[in-house]
Design an enzyme around this catalytic site. Sequence first.
Site, short mmCIF file in Angstrom:
data_model
loop_
_atom_site.label_atom_id
_atom_site.label_comp_id
_atom_site.label_asym_id
_atom_site.label_seq_id
_atom_site.Cartn_x
_atom_site.Cartn_y
_atom_site.Cartn_z
N HIS A 1 8.52 38.45 117.83
CA HIS A 1 8.08 39.80 118.14
C HIS A 1 6.92 40.46 117.64
O HIS A 1 6.69 41.39 117.51
CB HIS A 1 9.33 40.84 118.46
CG HIS A 1 10.41 40.51 119.30
ND1 HIS A 1 10.26 40.99 120.65
CD2 HIS A 1 11.43 39.93 119.39
CE1 HIS A 1 11.27 40.71 121.53
NE2 HIS A 1 11.97 39.88 120.68
N ASP B 1 15.39 39.52 115.61
CA ASP B 1 15.95 39.03 117.07
C ASP B 1 15.01 37.93 117.82
O ASP B 1 13.85 38.05 117.37
CB ASP B 1 16.28 40.30 117.92
CG ASP B 1 15.08 40.92 118.50
OD1 ASP B 1 14.32 41.20 117.29
OD2 ASP B 1 14.89 41.29 119.44
N GLU B 2 15.77 37.25 118.54
CA GLU B 2 15.02 36.28 119.50
C GLU B 2 13.83 35.62 118.90
O GLU B 2 12.51 35.69 119.37
CB GLU B 2 14.48 37.36 120.60
CG GLU B 2 15.48 38.00 121.32
CD GLU B 2 15.20 38.67 122.58
OE1 GLU B 2 15.42 38.35 123.61
OE2 GLU B 2 14.11 39.57 122.51
N VAL B 3 14.03 35.08 117.93
CA VAL B 3 12.90 34.17 117.16
C VAL B 3 12.87 32.69 118.06
O VAL B 3 14.03 31.96 118.08
CB VAL B 3 13.16 33.60 115.78
CG1 VAL B 3 12.13 32.83 115.16
CG2 VAL B 3 13.25 35.24 115.13
#
Lengths: 539, 539
Positions: free
Chosen positions: A275, A335-337
């Site tokens: 992100h 989050d969400e790597v």
Amino acid sequence: MDKFIVLLLVGYVTANTQPGLRQNRLGTEVPSLGDTSPGSVWPQPQSQTSTSQTYPVLAEKFAFTYTSSSFRCSLLDEAFKRYQMLIMNAAARSKLHFRPRAPYTITTLDINLMAKCEDYPSLDMNEAYSLDVGESSTQLQAESVWGILRGLETFSQLLWQTETGEILANKTNIIDHPRYSHRGILLDTSRHYLPLSVIFDNLEAMAYNKINVFHWHIVDDQSFPYVSEIYPDLSRKGAYTSLSHIYTPDDVAAVIEFARLRGIRVVPEFDTPGHSQSWGKGQPGLLTPCYSGDKPTGSYGPINPIVDSTYTFIQTLFTELRNVFPDKYIHLGGDEVSFACWQSNPDINNYMKNLNITGKYNELEQIYVQKVLNISGQIGFSYIVWQEVVDNQVQLKDDTVVEVWINNHPDEELAKVTKLGYRALLAAPWYLDYISTGEDWMKYYLEEPSNFNGTDAQKKLLIGGEACLWGEYVDGSNVTPRLWPRASAVAERLWSSKDVNDVTKATPRLHQHRCRMVKRGISAQPLHPGYCVHDWGNI
Amino acid sequence: MDKLGWLIVSVMLCRTFANTQSDEEFGYVPSLGDTSPGSVWPQPQSHTSTAQTIPVTIENFSFNYVASSYQCSTLDQAFKRYQGVLRSMTSHLRLKFRPMALQVISALDINLMSLCEHYPSLHMNEAYNLVVKEDQSILTSGSVWGILRGLETFSQLLWETATGEMVVNKTTIIDHPRYTYRGILLDTSRHYLSLNVILKNLDAMAYNKFNVFHWHIVDQESFPYVSQVYPDLSRKGAYQANYVYTPDDVAAVVEYARLRGIRVVPEFDTPGHSLSWGLGQPDLLTPCYASWSGGKPSGTFGPINPILKSTYRFIRNLFIELKEVFPDSYIHLGGDEVSFDCWKSNPDITNYMKQKNITGDYAKLEEIYIRKISEICEELGLSYIVWQEVVDNGVQVKCDAVVEVWKRNKPQVELAKVTKLGYHVIITAPWYLNRIQYREDWYNFYQYEPTNFNGTKEQKNLLIGGEACMWGEYVDGTNIIPRLWPRASAVAERLWSAKDVNNVTEATPRLHQHRCRMVQRGIAAEPLHKGYCIHDWGI
């Protein structure tokens, strides 16, 4: 036809005698007509006893006075001014030119602050208070300034206006405290920029709902509006426009001060290593170059975890953040790597080979997150992380807070996180960016956070939750009506006691609360067909 | 590269590639600032422009009739409006000196080739030609309505360079609408909408070349229309004394719309959807009977009572007034969703039906009612629109009646059926914008092709347009504008532009630009997706 009239009458008579206690016996099919629950409090206090005895309130010249034993506090002096204004505005349309005789007219609220003033709200702040609207005096008492603030809000909600414009309060005794200590709203200023005026409006609305954390998801892939004094290129190149879509140090300070005065913490999120696309524009060498075969493609992935310069940068930036944001906590994201870019990069793969973790990209992520956590800890930050960080088995400090957001069995995740001994926040059921036609607040309202398998000790590790309004589809044009009053449902779930969970009972109070917000200048959207006595644009 | 330079490049890129760029091809591309400056929405039938730009002088821009042109006070007012629009387009980034240009456009010549008309109508001519070039820019049309549409187009052609200069590309446009009826339904019964919200929406409609405001003014929940013949209707049927539309209010709406070439078609929906009518007009509604009330009236009411002469006297008197108040030759009679339960319970109704030899055939009873209402309209010289049920129930309507198809279940079958019967038809089924979802639902609105039904060419010609409907259950002044715009813009282009203008990828940069344009003009249109406008809401 007659049905309508009867309903109105019933509503009016009951409302006059038992504010806050009225049940909507015909269910939620009935349009919300005007004042459905005048003088009711949202979120509902832990204990409230009211009688039908009402006292007139001298709204035009209302005063807040410290009792002789009370500590004093400039933060409260500011709050008094705000609530004087609110009370005065509530009476703005008063048509009453003479006042009926009354045994007691409320002209002041006596404040008894029983401990020294505090400057900044914190996770451990004490928000309990007691409020008594009695036969001869009206008193608000709390052990901390934060409790007084919550009590002021409650007091302002107890006041209601008769058809002739008179402001009244029922004889009332309230003993109140929040069920959870972290009650947050996430606003995302990266997918769309939000102007300061919109952030302020939402902080006001948060105070009206006793929300106490503004989780400021300030930067993300799309844009970097935070102006860093140490790394000015981050916003100069990473903001949507470097002139108007930014938050200067003065802007940030103004948001923090506005929030502080309302007992709201500002927890900034600087989400890494994913992100972070917008970070790369102003900080060359920070992001991982992606490869196709043996050549860089020109596109970039997550922050590059294998170069020392990354950690120097984070350390320097976070040292600045430590000075800018007074809250003890920072949100580190995590989050969400996506691993695709790391997988393509030969330097990354060499590095991993040397560390003997070939192919284990989650371990690489763990190395990065561990280092950032260590830096944060050294600088003096406590931290909140998204659940993936724990799922990837990163070692965390004891006072870490883990935020559960994946809406696939969040109860299991809560059980797991608390079993590991970490404190947890629940956001999964309250992604308010997801919309559908109809009254979705009922769903948010009925969500019971403690419904997970665990010991009492585990349950205590759940310290609250957050309503998240991610910014893909909202900006200044629509964010306020999209958030309110839907977030109010979450506010009551996190403040009021567990058994306050009947949507039929909540409906008339929530409609009233929505109307109250509208009257105070928050463009909260309607729940269902009906109207407010003072609708938006007809105030 | 500095930010301004980068912006210029991105503007240039967009101008070159706007038609080929796509989210699907390149992964997610946020809409960055000006994605399609100077593009027109809805897209004209024929639009040729060159890369050559000509500077425009905004400050004293003038609109001048050519010598042979008719003149018209409606246009004189429009000129003032568009001078304001043009002025609002210049940002604070003013250029202090102007680059040398041989020609600057400071006026648009107007050639109205026929007499001014006062009111827009279903048969109005909206075609126009627009030529923008160095020596003379001229807008030509056979009617005042075409000139109005052309003025809107001209204002959209102008764009601001990164240095703040206003320019226009050399352009030739030949344009006319695909459909003659392009409407927006607003519902002021489920929630009252203040006059300023209605006027704001009329502005937005003009920016999107909509030409009908379908005013669903009354319904079950409230009766805000102030009738001079039957003042009790709003006195008792409105939500509150101030939530009404007085004769002056209605006249103001009609006039504001007229000046923008927008018809106002009021809907007075009967015999169902009329509960609020009964509050101010006793005996108008059917009394329902219930077994629990011992075969007596239960105190609740159903649809308008079709068996009483007083009903038709009332309708006739009311409609005589409406014909005076609303200048449009059409009125919408409703006729949808009539529940038969109450009629079934009422012994007088049952007796009447027995006498008429239609025992048990409640659709027939409805037909009797509708037929009488349509006879009243015919007698008064009112043309009418009805919802599809009226035709489904076998009512013979007048030959200039328009049938509105709203049911989502196979609207194409209904279109085939209605046009086979020889009636004019408008479609609204795919465009219920009150229904919301978490995604870019404008794609669906945009891609719905109205002519995709089985029928002859004559049948296709009977399809005269469509409407975007914003039913009022969940919207009021707080949220209606961002919920309607720019989603309704998708419908606007479907109804105005050529059938083959239906590619969402090509439309996206233009629609983002158009949304930003609306925001800059003071319409709180919500974002399409991640990104920003140069002049975001609140900045």
